[in-house]
Write a protein that holds these residues in place. Sequence first.
Motif, PDB file in Angstrom:
ATOM      1  N   ARG A  18      -4.746  -4.476   5.832  1.00  0.00           N
ATOM      2  CA  ARG A  18      -5.349  -3.148   5.764  1.00  0.00           C
ATOM      3  C   ARG A  18      -5.516  -2.685   4.310  1.00  0.00           C
ATOM      4  O   ARG A  18      -6.527  -2.077   3.951  1.00  0.00           O
ATOM      5  N   ALA A  19      -4.531  -2.986   3.478  1.00  0.00           N
ATOM      6  CA  ALA A  19      -4.618  -2.623   2.065  1.00  0.00           C
ATOM      7  C   ALA A  19      -5.872  -3.237   1.447  1.00  0.00           C
ATOM      8  O   ALA A  19      -6.654  -2.561   0.775  1.00  0.00           O
ATOM      9  N   ARG A  20      -6.071  -4.517   1.717  1.00  0.00           N
ATOM     10  CA  ARG A  20      -7.246  -5.225   1.204  1.00  0.00           C
ATOM     11  C   ARG A  20      -8.539  -4.625   1.716  1.00  0.00           C
ATOM     12  O   ARG A  20      -9.481  -4.390   0.955  1.00  0.00           O
ATOM     13  N   GLN A  21      -8.565  -4.412   3.045  1.00  0.00           N
ATOM     14  CA  GLN A  21      -9.749  -3.832   3.689  1.00  0.00           C
ATOM     15  C   GLN A  21     -10.142  -2.517   3.049  1.00  0.00           C
ATOM     16  O   GLN A  21     -11.311  -2.201   2.917  1.00  0.00           O
ATOM     17  N   GLU A  22      -9.127  -1.738   2.689  1.00  0.00           N
ATOM     18  CA  GLU A  22      -9.393  -0.420   2.108  1.00  0.00           C
ATOM     19  C   GLU A  22      -9.575  -0.500   0.601  1.00  0.00           C
ATOM     20  O   GLU A  22      -9.680   0.531  -0.061  1.00  0.00           O
ATOM     21  N   GLY A  23      -9.590  -1.729   0.068  1.00  0.00           N
ATOM     22  CA  GLY A  23      -9.921  -1.923  -1.338  1.00  0.00           C
ATOM     23  C   GLY A  23      -8.765  -1.746  -2.320  1.00  0.00           C
ATOM     24  O   GLY A  23      -8.991  -1.615  -3.518  1.00  0.00           O
ATOM     25  N   PHE A  62      -2.237   3.541  -4.991  1.00  0.00           N
ATOM     26  CA  PHE A  62      -1.631   2.405  -4.285  1.00  0.00           C
ATOM     27  C   PHE A  62      -1.729   2.574  -2.783  1.00  0.00           C
ATOM     28  O   PHE A  62      -1.925   3.683  -2.284  1.00  0.00           O
ATOM     29  N   TYR A  63      -1.600   1.448  -2.093  1.00  0.00           N
ATOM     30  CA  TYR A  63      -1.413   1.454  -0.638  1.00  0.00           C
ATOM     31  C   TYR A  63       0.082   1.553  -0.393  1.00  0.00           C
ATOM     32  O   TYR A  63       0.862   0.761  -0.937  1.00  0.00           O
ATOM     33  N   LEU A  64       0.482   2.505   0.420  1.00  0.00           N
ATOM     34  CA  LEU A  64       1.902   2.733   0.666  1.00  0.00           C
ATOM     35  C   LEU A  64       2.390   1.963   1.894  1.00  0.00           C
ATOM     36  O   LEU A  64       1.824   2.084   2.977  1.00  0.00           O
ATOM     37  N   VAL A  65       3.416   1.164   1.689  1.00  0.00           N
ATOM     38  CA  VAL A  65       4.142   0.587   2.829  1.00  0.00           C
ATOM     39  C   VAL A  65       5.490   1.309   2.858  1.00  0.00           C
ATOM     40  O   VAL A  65       6.243   1.237   1.892  1.00  0.00           O
TER      41      VAL A  65
END
Length: 303
Positions: free
Chosen positions: A50-55, A139-142
Amino acid sequence: MRLPDAVPVTSLNHPLLEQIGVQVDVLRLDLIDAVLSGNKPFKLMHNLARARQEGYSRILSFGGAWSNHIHALAEAGRREGLEVIAVVRGDDAGSSSTTAMLDFAVARGVKVLRVSRQDYRRRQETDYLDQLKQQVGDFYLVPEGGANAEGVLGCEQIATVVQNSLEDWPDEILLACGTGTTLAGLATGLSRLGAPSLVRGIAVLKGADFLNNEIRRWLPEGHPQNWVLETAYHHGGYARFPVELRDFVRSFEQYHGVLLDPVYTAKVFSALWQRIKLGAYLPDSRILVIHTGGLQGRAGFQL
Ligand SMILES: *Cc1c(COP(=O)(O)O)cnc(C)c1O
């Protein structure tokens, strides 16, 4: 990230099991990779996609100085070419300022931000996350422990792994629960596959009854009832490793040749042994224990 559809299963032989007539198999998620093993890659798989998909090319997450989640994220980030930032409680490493896990993460290119206990407590606050974005960039948050809907979705695949690795569905499946994400995914996956198995989660933290609600929140509509959470097998609390548990681990490892980690899998097998001795299982019961890995954490304990 590619995860296996089936994994090795180890059948345990022990006079106690023979005497009661129960069969115990171990699903060896600890063996799926030399480094990226256990349940954590399942929790990360859809997060990274998902992080990748959202760039996004930068992932930020939270954990303690011995976090199995940060360990897995460090390895996955390096393999997938994603930048990883780990926010770690500053005083978590004890008197020495680092741990084997943090050294590992740094060697994998992770940027480690040590923060105070007060700041760490704010890890779910939007204000604090915005502040971190100012500091390190977007950043993408996990979340801590990989505990989110993507994490649950990834753990649904563990049900398929169970189906592909055994001849028949077991009567009961045991696993360790920290956040309950893995249990929620497994229970959901099993119910989608029509499996008759009951999932029994062993909470490793003290006072974990609140997890029942957390788990229910992760479950889909119709809330499958194929699971139960045990909260009395924590041995004093998270990461507590009293002498009786250490003795159990020593004799278990020596007898079965299967290594355990003190924080999670030790408590699951010890709970299972206690339950068997109490007569909790009928003859001919087939029990599957999920070995959720975490063996890197052994370095933090006297075994
Ligand atoms: C993280 C972890 C768990 C707990 O998983 P949750 O999804 O947080 O319940 C269990 N076992 C091991 C070895 C772990 O590292």
